[in-house]
Design a protein around this motif. Structure first.
Motif, mmCIF file in Angstrom:
data_model
loop_
_atom_site.group_PDB
_atom_site.id
_atom_site.type_symbol
_atom_site.label_atom_id
_atom_site.label_comp_id
_atom_site.label_asym_id
_atom_site.label_seq_id
_atom_site.Cartn_x
_atom_site.Cartn_y
_atom_site.Cartn_z
ATOM 1 N N VAL A 4 0.986 -1.062 0.070
ATOM 2 C CA VAL A 4 -0.160 0.057 0.052
ATOM 3 C C VAL A 4 0.705 1.255 -0.028
ATOM 4 C CG1 VAL A 4 -2.048 -1.164 0.856
ATOM 5 C CG2 VAL A 4 -0.248 -0.114 2.438
ATOM 6 N N TYR A 5 1.938 1.031 0.640
ATOM 7 C CA TYR A 5 2.958 2.344 0.607
ATOM 8 C C TYR A 5 3.430 2.715 -0.799
ATOM 9 C CZ TYR A 5 2.877 1.027 5.550
ATOM 10 O OH TYR A 5 2.551 0.505 6.789
ATOM 11 N N ARG A 6 3.883 1.661 -1.490
ATOM 12 C CA ARG A 6 4.372 1.869 -2.950
ATOM 13 C C ARG A 6 3.128 2.398 -3.702
ATOM 14 N NH1 ARG A 6 9.435 3.319 -3.260
ATOM 15 N NH2 ARG A 6 10.602 1.814 -2.339
ATOM 16 N N GLY A 7 2.061 1.710 -3.559
ATOM 17 C CA GLY A 7 1.032 2.161 -4.398
ATOM 18 C C GLY A 7 0.506 3.728 -4.343
ATOM 19 N N ALA A 8 0.637 3.950 -2.939
ATOM 20 C CA ALA A 8 0.047 5.458 -2.601
ATOM 21 C C ALA A 8 1.187 6.236 -3.410
ATOM 22 C CB ALA A 8 0.096 5.800 -1.176
ATOM 23 N N GLU A 9 2.465 5.963 -3.278
ATOM 24 C CA GLU A 9 3.678 6.922 -3.833
ATOM 25 C C GLU A 9 3.590 6.900 -5.349
ATOM 26 O OE1 GLU A 9 8.437 7.347 -3.229
ATOM 27 O OE2 GLU A 9 7.418 5.296 -3.402
ATOM 28 N N ARG A 10 3.191 5.954 -5.788
ATOM 29 C CA ARG A 10 2.945 5.770 -7.417
ATOM 30 C C ARG A 10 1.735 6.544 -7.751
ATOM 31 N NH1 ARG A 10 4.975 0.755 -7.189
ATOM 32 N NH2 ARG A 10 2.845 -0.399 -7.003
ATOM 33 N N MET A 11 0.545 6.579 -7.073
ATOM 34 C CA MET A 11 -0.695 7.110 -7.339
ATOM 35 C C MET A 11 -0.160 8.675 -7.269
ATOM 36 S SD MET A 11 -4.299 6.696 -5.806
ATOM 37 C CE MET A 11 -3.731 7.632 -4.230
ATOM 38 N N MET A 12 0.593 9.063 -6.194
ATOM 39 C CA MET A 12 0.883 10.509 -6.228
ATOM 40 C C MET A 12 2.179 11.065 -7.060
ATOM 41 S SD MET A 12 -1.186 11.812 -4.253
ATOM 42 C CE MET A 12 -0.394 13.609 -3.966
ATOM 43 N N ALA A 13 2.569 10.153 -7.740
ATOM 44 C CA ALA A 13 3.591 10.318 -8.561
ATOM 45 C C ALA A 13 4.704 10.929 -7.928
ATOM 46 C CB ALA A 13 3.475 11.044 -9.951
ATOM 47 N N MET A 14 5.378 10.786 -6.984
ATOM 48 C CA MET A 14 6.240 11.575 -6.185
ATOM 49 C C MET A 14 7.705 11.334 -6.915
ATOM 50 S SD MET A 14 4.556 13.005 -3.718
ATOM 51 C CE MET A 14 5.461 13.262 -2.251
ATOM 52 N N ASP A 15 8.516 12.508 -7.116
ATOM 53 C CA ASP A 15 9.610 12.138 -7.827
ATOM 54 C C ASP A 15 10.490 13.149 -6.545
ATOM 55 O OD1 ASP A 15 9.286 14.801 -8.263
ATOM 56 O OD2 ASP A 15 9.190 14.488 -10.400
ATOM 57 N N ASP A 16 11.987 13.150 -6.791
ATOM 58 C CA ASP A 16 12.597 13.856 -5.905
ATOM 59 C C ASP A 16 12.378 15.353 -5.654
ATOM 60 O OD1 ASP A 16 14.376 11.773 -5.528
ATOM 61 O OD2 ASP A 16 15.979 12.325 -7.103
ATOM 62 N N ALA A 17 11.809 16.243 -6.875
ATOM 63 C CA ALA A 17 11.654 17.443 -6.741
ATOM 64 C C ALA A 17 10.347 17.675 -5.852
ATOM 65 C CB ALA A 17 11.355 18.128 -7.949
ATOM 66 N N THR A 18 9.437 16.695 -6.129
ATOM 67 C CA THR A 18 8.038 16.762 -5.339
ATOM 68 C C THR A 18 8.187 16.301 -3.777
ATOM 69 O OG1 THR A 18 6.920 15.882 -7.299
ATOM 70 C CG2 THR A 18 5.584 15.804 -5.021
ATOM 71 N N TRP A 19 9.216 15.555 -3.563
ATOM 72 C CA TRP A 19 9.536 15.194 -2.146
ATOM 73 C C TRP A 19 10.112 16.383 -1.508
ATOM 74 C CZ3 TRP A 19 7.763 11.618 0.862
ATOM 75 C CH2 TRP A 19 7.264 10.332 0.380
ATOM 76 N N ARG A 20 10.978 17.089 -2.325
ATOM 77 C CA ARG A 20 11.636 18.216 -1.468
ATOM 78 C C ARG A 20 10.651 19.316 -1.421
ATOM 79 N NH1 ARG A 20 15.611 21.106 -4.750
ATOM 80 N NH2 ARG A 20 15.881 22.227 -2.750
ATOM 81 N N ARG A 21 9.461 19.474 -2.346
ATOM 82 C CA ARG A 21 8.537 20.361 -2.007
ATOM 83 C C ARG A 21 7.637 20.060 -0.723
ATOM 84 N NH1 ARG A 21 7.406 24.088 -5.789
ATOM 85 N NH2 ARG A 21 8.692 24.336 -7.714
ATOM 86 N N HIS A 22 7.392 18.780 -0.737
ATOM 87 C CA HIS A 22 6.430 18.266 0.167
ATOM 88 C C HIS A 22 7.339 18.458 1.666
ATOM 89 C CE1 HIS A 22 3.018 16.195 2.104
ATOM 90 N NE2 HIS A 22 3.822 15.008 2.200
ATOM 91 N N ALA A 23 8.378 18.405 1.531
ATOM 92 C CA ALA A 23 9.147 18.547 2.873
ATOM 93 C C ALA A 23 9.169 20.036 3.570
ATOM 94 C CB ALA A 23 10.731 18.277 2.703
ATOM 95 N N ASN A 24 8.657 20.869 2.832
ATOM 96 C CA ASN A 24 8.137 22.381 3.312
ATOM 97 C C ASN A 24 6.887 22.116 4.197
ATOM 98 O OD1 ASN A 24 6.754 24.772 3.580
ATOM 99 N ND2 ASN A 24 7.823 25.239 1.782
ATOM 100 N N PRO A 25 7.272 22.758 5.488
ATOM 101 C CA PRO A 25 6.304 22.465 6.624
ATOM 102 C C PRO A 25 4.871 22.839 6.368
ATOM 103 C CG PRO A 25 8.200 23.340 7.528
ATOM 104 C CD PRO A 25 8.160 23.360 5.821
ATOM 105 N N TRP A 26 4.837 24.049 5.184
ATOM 106 C CA TRP A 26 3.546 24.374 4.779
ATOM 107 C C TRP A 26 2.761 23.520 3.922
ATOM 108 C CZ3 TRP A 26 0.800 28.618 6.173
ATOM 109 C CH2 TRP A 26 1.703 29.762 7.033
ATOM 110 N N SER A 27 3.475 22.378 3.460
ATOM 111 C CA SER A 27 2.812 21.298 2.667
ATOM 112 C C SER A 27 2.268 20.385 3.664
ATOM 113 C CB SER A 27 3.923 20.778 1.542
ATOM 114 O OG SER A 27 3.480 19.622 1.107
ATOM 115 N N VAL A 28 3.202 20.221 4.748
ATOM 116 C CA VAL A 28 2.925 19.106 5.660
ATOM 117 C C VAL A 28 1.640 19.347 6.372
ATOM 118 C CG1 VAL A 28 3.694 17.638 7.489
ATOM 119 C CG2 VAL A 28 5.015 18.044 5.699
ATOM 120 N N TRP A 29 1.676 20.576 6.665
ATOM 121 C CA TRP A 29 0.632 21.070 7.821
ATOM 122 C C TRP A 29 -0.802 21.380 7.010
ATOM 123 C CZ3 TRP A 29 1.134 19.339 12.204
ATOM 124 C CH2 TRP A 29 2.335 19.402 12.780
#
Length: 169
Positions: A4-29
């Motif tokens: 389920v973890y890999r499936g969710a990651e694929r569905m969200m199409a997370m790449d290096d750039a997206t992970w860096r953006r998602h690490a922004n606290p504004w994104s998380v909260w």
């Protein structure tokens, strides 16, 4: 069993750039707004009829856009960024993660998924107490899961292991 973890990651199409953006606290909260917005959008079928598909679509679009709209971070600071990077470590290096972390993540994921039952029943029957209970039962284990990901991040960095993707410190 499906991962389920890999499936969710694929569905969200997370790449290096997206992970860096998602690490922004504004994104998380701000990501914690997705479930309440989706629930409200689904409930709006009472008032909007088929037009409720519009706010449902907007809530789903926000779910996908959220990790992409905030600026990328250059350094990991604070709980939110460590939770995101811990999740990334967990997804990419699960076999290298301590068994107690893997077990906790699995239990918390299934606990969060259990909240979907009263949530869906509540939305179907327009039973607001079930919706609120289901949302709490979904979100609270998710927050605990994020906290476990912080622990994984701290263990990983403490062992001087490189972070996945671009080096962020």
């Amino acid at each position: 069993m499906m991962d389920v973890y890999r499936g969710a990651e694929r569905m969200m199409a997370m790449d290096d750039a997206t992970w860096r953006r998602h690490a922004n606290p504004w994104s998380v909260w701000s990501r914690f707004t997705v479930l309440p917005l989706l629930v409200l959008a689904i409930w709006s079928r009472v008032w909007l009829g088929w037009w409720a598909l519009l706010p449902i679509g907007l809530a789903l679009a926000w779910n996908w856009l959220n990790p992409r709209v905030f600026p990328p971070v250059d350094r990991i600071r604070g709980w939110a960024g460590r939770a995101v990077m811990g999740e990334r470590i967990f997804l990419g290096h699960r076999a290298e993660i301590a068994p107690h972390h893997r077990r906790a993540a699995t239990v918390l994921t299934w606990s969060s998924a259990a909240g979907a039952v009263p949530l869906v029943v509540g939305l179907w029957a327009l039973w607001w107490e079930g919706v609120v209970f289901g949302m709490a039962l979904t979100v609270l284990p998710k927050v605990w899961f994020c906290d476990r990901m912080v622990w994984i991040y701290e263990d990983w960095v403490g062992a001087d292991r490189p972070l996945p993707g671009e080096k962020m410190t």
